[in-house]
Design a protein around this motif. Structure first.
Motif, PDB file in Angstrom:
ATOM      1  N   ALA A  14       0.920  -1.224  -0.205  1.00 29.47           N
ATOM      2  CA  ALA A  14       0.068   0.054   0.064  1.00 29.47           C
ATOM      3  C   ALA A  14       0.766   1.323  -0.015  1.00 29.47           C
ATOM      4  CB  ALA A  14      -1.014   0.017   1.226  1.00 29.47           C
ATOM      5  N   LEU A  15       0.522   2.300  -0.910  1.00 33.35           N
ATOM      6  CA  LEU A  15       1.425   3.416  -0.785  1.00 33.35           C
ATOM      7  C   LEU A  15       0.231   4.513  -0.308  1.00 33.35           C
ATOM      8  CD1 LEU A  15       3.608   5.125  -1.407  1.00 33.35           C
ATOM      9  CD2 LEU A  15       2.547   5.533  -3.827  1.00 33.35           C
ATOM     10  N   ILE A  16       0.582   5.204   0.734  1.00 36.59           N
ATOM     11  CA  ILE A  16      -0.376   6.108   1.427  1.00 36.59           C
ATOM     12  C   ILE A  16       0.090   7.271   1.088  1.00 36.59           C
ATOM     13  CG2 ILE A  16      -1.728   6.752   3.480  1.00 36.59           C
ATOM     14  CD1 ILE A  16      -0.999   3.662   4.242  1.00 36.59           C
ATOM     15  N   ILE A  29       6.928   0.478   5.995  1.00 37.97           N
ATOM     16  CA  ILE A  29       6.985  -0.663   7.109  1.00 37.97           C
ATOM     17  C   ILE A  29       6.727  -1.893   6.272  1.00 37.97           C
ATOM     18  CG2 ILE A  29       4.468  -0.548   7.048  1.00 37.97           C
ATOM     19  CD1 ILE A  29       4.382  -1.504  10.143  1.00 37.97           C
ATOM     20  N   THR A  30       7.577  -3.103   6.667  1.00 38.60           N
ATOM     21  CA  THR A  30       7.543  -4.340   6.142  1.00 38.60           C
ATOM     22  C   THR A  30       7.192  -5.427   7.450  1.00 38.60           C
ATOM     23  OG1 THR A  30       8.727  -6.213   5.375  1.00 38.60           O
ATOM     24  CG2 THR A  30       9.926  -4.517   6.567  1.00 38.60           C
ATOM     25  N   GLN A  31       6.082  -5.904   7.132  1.00 37.88           N
ATOM     26  CA  GLN A  31       5.173  -6.786   8.387  1.00 37.88           C
ATOM     27  C   GLN A  31       5.642  -8.196   8.062  1.00 37.88           C
ATOM     28  OE1 GLN A  31       0.856  -4.791   8.618  1.00 37.88           O
ATOM     29  NE2 GLN A  31       1.814  -4.645   6.650  1.00 37.88           N
ATOM     30  N   ASN A  32       5.318  -8.849   9.193  1.00 37.74           N
ATOM     31  CA  ASN A  32       5.708 -10.571   9.374  1.00 37.74           C
ATOM     32  C   ASN A  32       4.755 -11.249   8.081  1.00 37.74           C
ATOM     33  OD1 ASN A  32       6.494 -12.894  10.017  1.00 37.74           O
ATOM     34  ND2 ASN A  32       4.966 -13.082  11.376  1.00 37.74           N
ATOM     35  N   ASN A  33       3.597 -11.528   8.598  1.00 40.86           N
ATOM     36  CA  ASN A  33       2.749 -12.087   7.776  1.00 40.86           C
ATOM     37  C   ASN A  33       1.241 -11.692   8.019  1.00 40.86           C
ATOM     38  OD1 ASN A  33       1.510 -13.976   6.133  1.00 40.86           O
ATOM     39  ND2 ASN A  33       2.516 -15.796   7.287  1.00 40.86           N
ATOM     40  N   VAL A  34       0.628 -10.801   7.230  1.00 42.80           N
ATOM     41  CA  VAL A  34      -0.523 -10.330   7.299  1.00 42.80           C
ATOM     42  C   VAL A  34      -1.639 -11.289   7.341  1.00 42.80           C
ATOM     43  CG1 VAL A  34      -2.412  -8.772   6.447  1.00 42.80           C
ATOM     44  CG2 VAL A  34       0.237  -7.989   6.489  1.00 42.80           C
ATOM     45  N   GLY A  35      -1.659 -12.280   6.376  1.00 42.89           N
ATOM     46  CA  GLY A  35      -2.763 -13.037   6.162  1.00 42.89           C
ATOM     47  C   GLY A  35      -2.733 -14.138   7.424  1.00 42.89           C
ATOM     48  N   VAL A  36      -1.561 -14.446   8.300  1.00 47.00           N
ATOM     49  CA  VAL A  36      -1.476 -15.643   8.987  1.00 47.00           C
ATOM     50  C   VAL A  36      -2.496 -15.851  10.249  1.00 47.00           C
ATOM     51  CG1 VAL A  36       0.033 -14.913  10.708  1.00 47.00           C
ATOM     52  CG2 VAL A  36       0.094 -17.108  10.208  1.00 47.00           C
ATOM     53  N   ASP A  37      -2.982 -14.532  10.761  1.00 51.19           N
ATOM     54  CA  ASP A  37      -3.954 -14.345  11.711  1.00 51.19           C
ATOM     55  C   ASP A  37      -4.611 -13.229  11.768  1.00 51.19           C
ATOM     56  OD1 ASP A  37      -2.482 -12.948  13.420  1.00 51.19           O
ATOM     57  OD2 ASP A  37      -1.350 -14.435  13.892  1.00 51.19           O
ATOM     58  N   SER A  38      -5.839 -13.070  12.555  1.00 46.13           N
ATOM     59  CA  SER A  38      -6.556 -11.713  12.575  1.00 46.13           C
ATOM     60  C   SER A  38      -5.836 -10.872  13.211  1.00 46.13           C
ATOM     61  CB  SER A  38      -7.958 -12.165  13.097  1.00 46.13           C
ATOM     62  OG  SER A  38      -7.799 -12.672  14.476  1.00 46.13           O
ATOM     63  N   TYR A  39      -4.780 -10.982  14.233  1.00 45.42           N
ATOM     64  CA  TYR A  39      -4.348  -9.892  14.804  1.00 45.42           C
ATOM     65  C   TYR A  39      -3.537  -9.060  13.814  1.00 45.42           C
ATOM     66  CZ  TYR A  39      -1.268  -7.734  18.402  1.00 45.42           C
ATOM     67  OH  TYR A  39      -0.560  -6.402  19.021  1.00 45.42           O
ATOM     68  N   VAL A  60       4.530   3.612   3.143  1.00 41.89           N
ATOM     69  CA  VAL A  60       4.829   2.550   2.187  1.00 41.89           C
ATOM     70  C   VAL A  60       4.577   1.382   3.135  1.00 41.89           C
ATOM     71  CG1 VAL A  60       6.079   1.270   0.582  1.00 41.89           C
ATOM     72  CG2 VAL A  60       6.383   3.697   0.621  1.00 41.89           C
ATOM     73  N   VAL A  61       3.529   0.628   2.842  1.00 43.64           N
ATOM     74  CA  VAL A  61       3.111  -0.741   3.616  1.00 43.64           C
ATOM     75  C   VAL A  61       3.176  -1.919   2.868  1.00 43.64           C
ATOM     76  CG1 VAL A  61       1.334  -1.892   4.874  1.00 43.64           C
ATOM     77  CG2 VAL A  61       1.597   0.774   4.848  1.00 43.64           C
ATOM     78  N   ASP A  76      15.571  -3.931   1.696  1.00 44.88           N
ATOM     79  CA  ASP A  76      16.574  -3.161   0.835  1.00 44.88           C
ATOM     80  C   ASP A  76      15.808  -2.313  -0.440  1.00 44.88           C
ATOM     81  OD1 ASP A  76      19.021  -4.206   1.783  1.00 44.88           O
ATOM     82  OD2 ASP A  76      18.565  -6.085   0.600  1.00 44.88           O
ATOM     83  N   ASP A  77      14.700  -2.532  -0.413  1.00 44.98           N
ATOM     84  CA  ASP A  77      14.033  -1.558  -1.385  1.00 44.98           C
ATOM     85  C   ASP A  77      13.559  -0.332  -0.817  1.00 44.98           C
ATOM     86  OD1 ASP A  77      12.311  -1.381  -3.993  1.00 44.98           O
ATOM     87  OD2 ASP A  77      10.654  -1.449  -2.619  1.00 44.98           O
ATOM     88  N   LEU A  78      13.133  -0.378   0.644  1.00 49.62           N
ATOM     89  CA  LEU A  78      12.818   0.673   1.103  1.00 49.62           C
ATOM     90  C   LEU A  78      13.926   1.558   1.422  1.00 49.62           C
ATOM     91  CD1 LEU A  78      10.623  -0.793   4.056  1.00 49.62           C
ATOM     92  CD2 LEU A  78       9.817   0.724   2.250  1.00 49.62           C
TER      93      LEU A  78
END
Length: 317
Positions: A14-16, A29-39, A60-61, A76-78
């Motif tokens: 997502a580009l905000i 921000i680079t997140q761990n694994n958005v789809g793994v759980d509802s948290y 940049v999400v 590295d991209d960020l």
């Protein structure tokens, strides 16, 4: 200058902030694994909402999807994008250190969110924002012990332990907190087994099924989060052995809250993904504004059980 923020989502990115003024801070921000759980899903939504509400933030999400190599490439991209600050939810607390070092060498302040990196990487980050996972594990042990004392079995109870993803700092720290604290408060309670459930309800149910076959006497189950805890509880229900087992988790999910209301799940640790996301973003903003922030910037995560759950609202994840 007030900037109108827009959100575009594509391929987990997502580009905000379609336009940026001279005063705009670009935070990746680079997140761990958005789809793994509802948290994690709720965390991402809250982060995007908080960034969208701030006209000075261009965010940049990214989502690593649980893939360490993918997260290293995203970091590295960020760096190449020359973001002003970077927030990392690590897929692995050890493996991300070289990439975090590269961000530090590029003079990009790094905030680690939710699950800390290994101590060897502390020199390369500005702050950790999230829960104190060791304390969470310790508080879960206290919940378990208090329940055993109320039942009069604190001198004979046997416990099995379902941990999170191996190598993941949150899993390591919560297990450490529980394993260190339980013998202090209930020295005669015996932990008879410990196996990973990988934050996955179905796998945790399978782990518990194996425990139930192997052990005739199980008085308590500690799981590193309620998603796994409810999986273990479901296995006990299916086997007709849920009565007499105390289930305690950490990170109170809605399914855990509902199971407590039903009387089958005893307790957990109350943690909000919304607070988690907003705290991480605010920590990065404060650093860019030159404000002092604690190196370990914890937010509180209180105990929740059947006895006091009325004091807490049901989790939204």
């Amino acid at each position: 200058m007030k900037t109108t923020l827009k959100i575009a989502l594509a391929c987990s990115t997502a580009l905000i902030g379609a336009a940026a003024s001279a005063d705009t801070m670009t935070i990746g921000i680079t997140q761990n694994n958005v789809g793994v759980d509802s948290y994690q899903t709720t965390y991402e939504r809250a982060f995007i909402a908080a960034a969208e509400a701030n006209p000075n933030i261009n965010a940049v999400v990214l989502d690593a999807g649980g893939d360490v190599a993918r997260q290293l490439a995203q970091i590295d991209d960020l760096i190449q994008q020359q973001v002003d600050a970077m927030i990392i939810w690590p897929t692995n607390g050890e493996a991300v250190i070289p990439a975090v070092r590269r961000a530090s060498q590029a003079d990009i302040p790094v905030v680690i969110t939710n699950s800390n990196i290994a101590e060897a990487g502390f020199d390369f980050i500005s702050s950790f924002s999230g829960p104190d996972n060791v304390t969470q594990g310790a508080r879960s042990a206290e919940i378990m012990c208090d329940r055993f004392k109320a039942l009069g079995i604190e001198n004979e109870a046997k416990v099995v332990h379902i941990t999170g993803q191996p190598g993941y700092t949150t899993a390591i720290e919560r297990a450490q907190g529980f394993n260190d604290r339980l013998p202090e408060v209930c020295p005669n309670v015996e932990q008879i087994d410990e196996q990973p459930g990988d934050w996955n309800r179905e796998k945790s149910q399978q782990v518990m099924e194996a425990f139930l076959v192997q052990y005739d006497d199980i008085d308590g189950v500690y799981s590193g989060d309620d998603n796994m805890g409810v999986g273990a509880m479901n296995a006990a229900i299916a086997a007709g052995r849920v009565e007499g087992i105390t289930f305690v988790g950490a990170t109170n999910f809605a399914v855990g809250y509902d199971a407590m209301a039903d009387g089958t799940y005893w307790g957990s640790i109350y943690q909000s993904p919304v607070d988690d996301a907003e705290a991480a973003l605010q920590t990065a903003i404060d650093i860019l504004n030159g404000e002092e922030v604690p190196f370990l910037n914890y937010f509180d995560t209180p105990k929740i059980t059947q006895d006091n759950m009325g004091e807490f609202t049901k989790p939204v994840f």
